[in-house]
Design an enzyme around this catalytic site. Structure first.
Site, short mmCIF file in Angstrom:
data_model
loop_
_atom_site.label_atom_id
_atom_site.label_comp_id
_atom_site.label_asym_id
_atom_site.label_seq_id
_atom_site.Cartn_x
_atom_site.Cartn_y
_atom_site.Cartn_z
N HIS A 435 -89.36 -62.02 6.78
CA HIS A 435 -87.92 -61.97 6.54
C HIS A 435 -87.24 -60.83 7.29
O HIS A 435 -86.01 -60.76 7.34
CB HIS A 435 -87.64 -61.84 5.04
N ARG A 436 -88.03 -59.95 7.91
CA ARG A 436 -87.43 -58.88 8.71
C ARG A 436 -86.93 -59.39 10.05
O ARG A 436 -86.01 -58.82 10.63
CB ARG A 436 -88.46 -57.76 8.94
#
Length: 464
Positions: A435-436
């Site tokens: 999700h980064r």
């Protein structure tokens, strides 16, 4: 006199620092040729045969099968002939072993000095061979000890160690044992070696002595090391070492879960048209196209649209690094555990080329002949867990990549097709992503594009 050279475990590349001896391919006394494989070792990346750069007679081996050795540790010594002949590079060494290991210079002759045990006399007793030198021929050991060593499967180096142990024990040192394996067997089964009378020469304790003591206690000879577990369940469990490939996979998965804030999304797709397209491709002759190759081709097209997922995170610099090429990993189950071979530059390959490369790497994985280079450098992983007969999963990202696409089994299911209920070939696709590197919109767009190509392969024609 022949010149004895020491061959050490070479640098196997890719940052590997140790290897486990799986199988010796030569024995002490064997004649070996230059570049002949002498031992099979398993690293955290692959199982490889290590060739020896010297030609001659094997005079000693270091390490039993199952032993882990660091890079640079001695593997064996070889007597290569007369000193005059040994000075000729063409007859002494090949200069071509493995990554990072050069043989252009003869190994210096050194002596390994062993510290004397507490209470032992500073000098070796008369007639007792000295400790082996790292780069010299093994000292001749007394015949009875050598015979005992052969009976136990030990190398001459172990026989010499047994003589030293006998002298040390006489002076109040450790219990004389023929090999470390015997000591380990006794320790794991709770046998006090000081209470045994050795049947070997000079009272050496042999493996048979420990086994006899175990039988007398009505205990199994090789009882596994156990550990207590919670009350209400079994009272003991078997310990399985996490090392080699299995240990490396465990470390990578644990690191992925610790470092990567992952999320998973999934979708069901109608793969009927994809399977029909594959059947049409294979009907015209030539090499067969695999389903995995078609899915890989779809993945590379999707990554071209959504390059965020073909990236890695540099935590030290706090930067996302988007990668220019797709080096596609795929999960392969082997007898030694899960491995992830990598197809280089998958974005530039056709379906036929991908099929051929998948087949080559899969066969190498099963045979245990993958090189470290075959198992590193991946940027995105495709995991076809449908081969295990399951529909779905939540994949763990192959650190340090940013995403993994999981593919379940393709099975007939009721499906609404063109407004009517029909039986179609349905597959579940799941994407786990870091999700980064992107938000859910990007991940969802990638997965939806993959599903669209599975349902309508003609969508791919726009990018081919």
């Amino acid at each position: 006199m022949p010149k004895v050279l020491e061959f050490k475990l070479p640098d196997l590349g890719e940052g590997l620092t140790e290897a486990e001896i799986v199988r010796w391919l030569v024995a002490v006394g064997d004649v070996v040729a230059i570049d002949q494989p002498v031992v099979e070792v398993e690293t955290a990346k692959a199982m490889v045969e290590v060739p020896c750069p010297y030609g001659g007679v094997v005079t000693a081996r270091f390490g039993e099968e199952g032993t882990e050795l660091p890079v640079g540790a001695p593997l064996l010594t070889v007597a290569v002939g007369a000193p005059e002949a040994a000075d000729a590079e063409s007859s002494e060494y090949s200069g071509n072993v493995l990554v990072g290991y050069g043989t252009g210079e003869a190994v210096r002759r050194r002596r390994r000095v062993r510290p004397a045990p507490v209470g032992a006399p500073p000098a070796t007793a008369p007639g007792t061979p000295s400790a082996p030198a790292e780069s010299t021929a093994p000292a001749a050991s007394p015949a009875p000890v050598a015979s005992a060593a052969r009976a136990e499967g030990a190398s001459p180096g172990h026989a010499r160690g047994a003589v030293v142990a006998t002298a040390a024990a006489t002076a109040g040192g450790p219990v004389p044992v023929i090999s470390p394996l015997v000591r380990k067997l006794a320790r794991e089964n709770g046998v006090d070696l000081r209470g045994l009378t050795g049947s070997g020469p000079d009272g050496l304790i042999l493996r048979g002595d420990v086994e006899s003591a175990l039988r007398a206690q009505d205990q199994p000879v090789s009882a596994p090391e156990t550990v207590p577990v919670a009350a209400g369940s079994a009272t003991a469990g078997t310990r399985i070492p996490l090392r080699g490939i299995r240990g490396a996979v465990a470390d990578k998965l644990a690191r992925s879960r610790t470092e990567i804030p992952d999320a998973t999304c999934w979708v069901d797709a109608d793969a009927t048209e994809l399977m029909a397209a594959r059947a049409a491709m294979n009907a015209v002759g030539g090499p067969k196209i695999s389903v995995l190759a078609l899915l890989a081709r779809i993945c590379t097209a999707a990554l071209d649209r959504y390059p965020e997922l073909n990236s890695t995170v540099d935590t030290a610099a706090r930067e996302i690094v988007r990668l220019p090429s797709v080096h596609l990993g795929f999960a392969a189950q082997t007898e030694r555990g899960l491995v992830v071979p990598v197809v280089r530059d998958a974005q530039a390959r056709s379906a036929a080329s991908l099929s051929e490369e998948f087949a080559r790497l899969t066969e190498a994985a099963r045979a245990g002949t993958l090189t470290p280079g075959d198992l590193t450098g991946g940027t995105f992983t495709l995991n076809n867990y449908g081969v295990f007969g399951v529909d779905g999963s939540t994949p763990i990202i192959n650190h340090p990549e940013a995403a993994m696409l999981g593919v379940g089994r393709i099975v007939p299911k009721p499906w609404v097709h063109q407004g009517e209920l029909a039986v179609r070939q349905v597959v579940q696709l799941s994407l786990t992503f870091d999700h980064r590197v992107c938000d859910g919109g990007t991940a969802g767009g990638f997965l939806r594009y993959v599903a669209d190509c599975v349902e309508q392969p003609a969508v791919l024609l726009r990018t081919l």
